[in-house]
Scaffold this active site. Structure first.
Site, PDB file in Angstrom:
ATOM      1  N   PRO A 290       0.802  -1.162   0.048  1.00 14.70           N
ATOM      2  CA  PRO A 290       0.160   0.105   0.064  1.00 14.70           C
ATOM      3  C   PRO A 290       0.994   1.332  -0.130  1.00 14.70           C
ATOM      4  O   PRO A 290       1.910   1.357   0.741  1.00 14.70           O
ATOM      5  CB  PRO A 290      -0.773  -0.068   1.511  1.00 14.70           C
ATOM      6  CG  PRO A 290       0.354  -0.821   2.220  1.00 14.70           C
ATOM      7  CD  PRO A 290       1.076  -1.676   1.371  1.00 14.70           C
ATOM      8  N   CYS A 359       1.847  28.738 -16.246  1.00 13.12           N
ATOM      9  CA  CYS A 359       0.941  29.105 -17.551  1.00 13.12           C
ATOM     10  C   CYS A 359       0.668  27.897 -18.392  1.00 13.12           C
ATOM     11  O   CYS A 359       1.324  27.467 -19.181  1.00 13.12           O
ATOM     12  CB  CYS A 359       2.284  29.902 -18.257  1.00 13.12           C
ATOM     13  SG  CYS A 359       2.905  31.161 -17.489  1.00 13.12           S
ATOM     14  N   TYR A 388       1.289  10.803  -3.564  1.00  9.79           N
ATOM     15  CA  TYR A 388       1.483  11.212  -4.812  1.00  9.79           C
ATOM     16  C   TYR A 388       1.447  12.851  -5.037  1.00  9.79           C
ATOM     17  O   TYR A 388       0.698  13.269  -5.896  1.00  9.79           O
ATOM     18  CB  TYR A 388       0.519  10.417  -5.865  1.00  9.79           C
ATOM     19  CG  TYR A 388       0.662   9.022  -5.640  1.00  9.79           C
ATOM     20  CD1 TYR A 388       1.923   8.429  -6.033  1.00  9.79           C
ATOM     21  CD2 TYR A 388      -0.334   8.443  -5.121  1.00  9.79           C
ATOM     22  CE1 TYR A 388       2.035   7.154  -5.965  1.00  9.79           C
ATOM     23  CE2 TYR A 388      -0.054   6.877  -5.040  1.00  9.79           C
ATOM     24  CZ  TYR A 388       0.793   6.302  -5.470  1.00  9.79           C
ATOM     25  OH  TYR A 388       1.249   4.743  -5.169  1.00  9.79           O
TER      26      TYR A 388
HETATM   27  N1  LLP Z   1       2.600  -1.750  -6.086  1.00 10.77           N
HETATM   28  C1  LLP Z   1       2.844  -1.288  -7.358  1.00 10.77           C
HETATM   29  C2  LLP Z   1       3.439  -2.509  -8.313  1.00 10.77           C
HETATM   30  C3  LLP Z   1       2.337  -0.216  -7.887  1.00 10.77           C
HETATM   31  O1  LLP Z   1       2.626   0.245  -9.356  1.00 10.77           O
HETATM   32  C4  LLP Z   1       1.775   0.881  -6.903  1.00 10.77           C
HETATM   33  C5  LLP Z   1       1.272   2.082  -7.465  1.00 10.77           C
HETATM   34  C6  LLP Z   1       1.733   0.521  -5.575  1.00 10.77           C
HETATM   35  C7  LLP Z   1       1.987  -0.866  -5.153  1.00 10.77           C
HETATM   36  C8  LLP Z   1       1.070   1.390  -4.801  1.00 10.77           C
HETATM   37  O2  LLP Z   1      -0.343   1.671  -5.146  1.00 10.77           O
HETATM   38  P1  LLP Z   1      -1.217   2.538  -3.971  1.00 10.77           P
HETATM   39  O3  LLP Z   1      -1.449   1.694  -3.097  1.00 10.77           O
HETATM   40  O4  LLP Z   1      -0.589   3.708  -3.615  1.00 10.77           O
HETATM   41  O5  LLP Z   1      -2.605   2.502  -4.816  1.00 10.77           O
HETATM   42  N2  LLP Z   1       0.363   8.817  -8.950  1.00 10.77           N
HETATM   43  C9  LLP Z   1      -1.191   8.168  -9.130  1.00 10.77           C
HETATM   44  C10 LLP Z   1      -1.049   6.884  -8.722  1.00 10.77           C
HETATM   45  C11 LLP Z   1      -0.054   6.019  -9.338  1.00 10.77           C
HETATM   46  C12 LLP Z   1       0.202   4.520  -8.719  1.00 10.77           C
HETATM   47  C13 LLP Z   1       1.403   3.603  -9.500  1.00 10.77           C
HETATM   48  N3  LLP Z   1       1.248   2.542  -8.864  1.00 10.77           N
HETATM   49  C14 LLP Z   1      -2.035   8.881  -8.289  1.00 10.77           C
HETATM   50  O6  LLP Z   1      -1.697  10.099  -8.000  1.00 10.77           O
HETATM   51  O7  LLP Z   1      -3.210   8.687  -8.431  1.00 10.77           O
END
Ligand code: LLP
Length: 429
Positions: A290, A359, A388
């Site tokens: 997570p 801009c 993020y």
């Molecule tokens: N594991 C892998 C292989 C991943 O690619 C990701 C996120 C995670 C874990 C963690 O995911 P989470 O638990 O945070 O959902 N910048 C985007 C989110 C990109 C996520 C990329 N991979 C946003 O701001 O919504």
């Protein structure tokens, strides 16, 4: 627990008045609640207590050293995606032996560094990468621990840019090709030890259904790989969604978990209750990765209103943070609540766009949203900016990166200094 609330008309992070921080350190300013981060980590850890597991925090969500240190001290593992993230984890006191290294394009330098540091597993995304890992490990005379990321072809029902588990996404190896790849690894890649299996279907999932679907689909494969190749772990990825829309109150995990099942499609309790029984009988160590769940609602971005501009069609509140500081609205149509630090005296609302100084027409934090009528000079908090947020910030328009503050009870610490103008040109000729 949720670290942000009004006390005597002022928005606080834990026991610290956010207006005081904004005055002292300036804006834009990221502020994180340590208590919230720890609470989220512990909730998820507890929800998985019924199975041998490890919570491997996805460093990409927020890689500030002090955030990593908090989690390292709790015993968290780490999911990294670059040599830089591994470096940060080590600097923060994290244990490389509890790091998994994901990503479709690892370089030779990154592979060598991670092998030297003794990471737990390379989560490999293609046969080409596995062969390359075998080659590099051979040159170094070591055995590389690895897991292949399976693409289960499950629809995560999330924004298209953060959906990763469908066949058309660049991630992972097709479900049907996995067994053959593990056979070839055993027969042809002597410097690889297949240690596990990995998957990740997407981010910001607010329903349990896609997780169940993916776990049920992949569990027989995990069992088969354990029997044939002796794998010891299965990482089911990250992706647990958070609440972006709603009052300050409904952003808290505590509030969310107090709602009925119809109102709350996904909580840590539900996640554990549905998935642990499906995973337990496999006898594998289960990893979760997570990012957003741990830090998303634990951070805010404070920004000051500079001007109000009444156009022919719209009213714009122009603030001093821009899309370079928080890109989620521009990139994913991300919704962040906008909350004045001074609690509004009435329920009166005005319909406005809140925009930054960059801009670009995409430089907005909301469009046509009903908000309290905050004024130039007032500071507002962009909520749920802990994940993020800063990590995706850039120097676009030659804007120095904002400072980051970590609050623990009544203590606040600058955990990253605001960049200076000299920092901006550092290293340039
Ligand atoms: N594991 C892998 C292989 C991943 O690619 C990701 C996120 C995670 C874990 C963690 O995911 P989470 O638990 O945070 O959902 N910048 C985007 C989110 C990109 C996520 C990329 N991979 C946003 O701001 O919504």
């Amino acid at each position: 627990m949720h670290g942000f609330s009004y006390k005597n008309g002022s928005l606080y992070c834990e026991d610290v008045d956010l207006a005081t921080l904004a005055t002292e350190y300036g804006t834009p300013l990221y502020v994180y609640s340590a208590g919230t981060i720890l609470d989220h980590y512990r909730r998820l850890d507890a929800a998985l207590a019924g199975v041998n597991h490890e919570v491997a925090y996805a460093v990409k969500a927020n890689s500030n050293l002090s955030v990593l240190r908090l989690l390292a001290n709790e015993g968290a593992g780490f999911d990294i995606v670059s040599g830089g993230e591994l470096y940060r984890v080590i600097k923060a006191g994290g244990d490389p032996a509890h790091c998994t290294f994901a990503g479709v394009g690892k370089t030779r330098d990154e592979i060598v560094y991670a092998l030297e540091q003794g990471i737990y597993s390379f989560n490999v995304e293609s046969e080409e990468e596995l062969r390359y890992l075998n080659e590099v490990a051979g040159e170094l005379g070591v055995i590389a621990p690895a897991a292949v990321r399976v693409n289960p072809n499950v629809d995560a029902h999330t924004h298209k840019y953060i959906s990763t588990g469908k066949s058309e996404n660049k991630f992972g190896v097709d479900f049907g090709a996995i067994a053959g790849l593990y056979e070839r690894a055993a027969a042809e890649m002597p410097n690889i030890r297949m240690r596990g299996l990995q998957m990740h279907i997407g981010s910001q999932l607010t329903s349990i259904a896609p997780f169940i679907e993916a776990v049920e689909k992949v569990a027989p494969l995990a069992r088969e790989l354990k029997e044939r190749h002796g794998i010891e772990f299965w990482s089911i990825g990250g992706g647990i969604g958070i609440i972006y829309k709603g009052s300050l109150e409904s952003g808290s995990v505590e509030w969310w978990e107090s709602q009925t099942d119809e109102e709350r499609p996904l909580t840590t309790v539900r996640y554990g209750a549905e998935l642990v029984p499906r995973l337990k009988e496999l006898g594998l160590k289960i990893l979760v990765e997570p990012g957003r769940f741990i830090v998303g609602n634990a951070g805010v971005l404070l920004t000051r209103c500079l001007f109000e501009k009444k156009g022919a069609a719209k009213t714009f509140k122009i603030v001093d943070a821009g899309m370079n500081d928080l890109i989620r609205p521009a990139l994913y149509e991300g919704h962040h609540e906008i909350v004045p630090l001074k609690q509004p005296a009435t329920d009166a609302r005005v319909t406005v766009d809140v925009v930054g100084p960059i801009c670009e027409s995409g430089d907005f934090f909301c469009q046509n949203r009903e908000l309290p009528d905050f004024q130039p000079g007032d500071t507002v908090a962009l909520m749920s900016a802990g994940a993020y947020g800063f990590v995706m910030a850039s120097n676009y328009n030659s804007r120095p990166l904002p400072a980051e503050i970590l609050v623990e009870g009544s203590t606040s610490t600058v955990v990253r200094k605001r960049q200076s103008l000299d920092d901006l040109i550092d290293g340039e000729l």
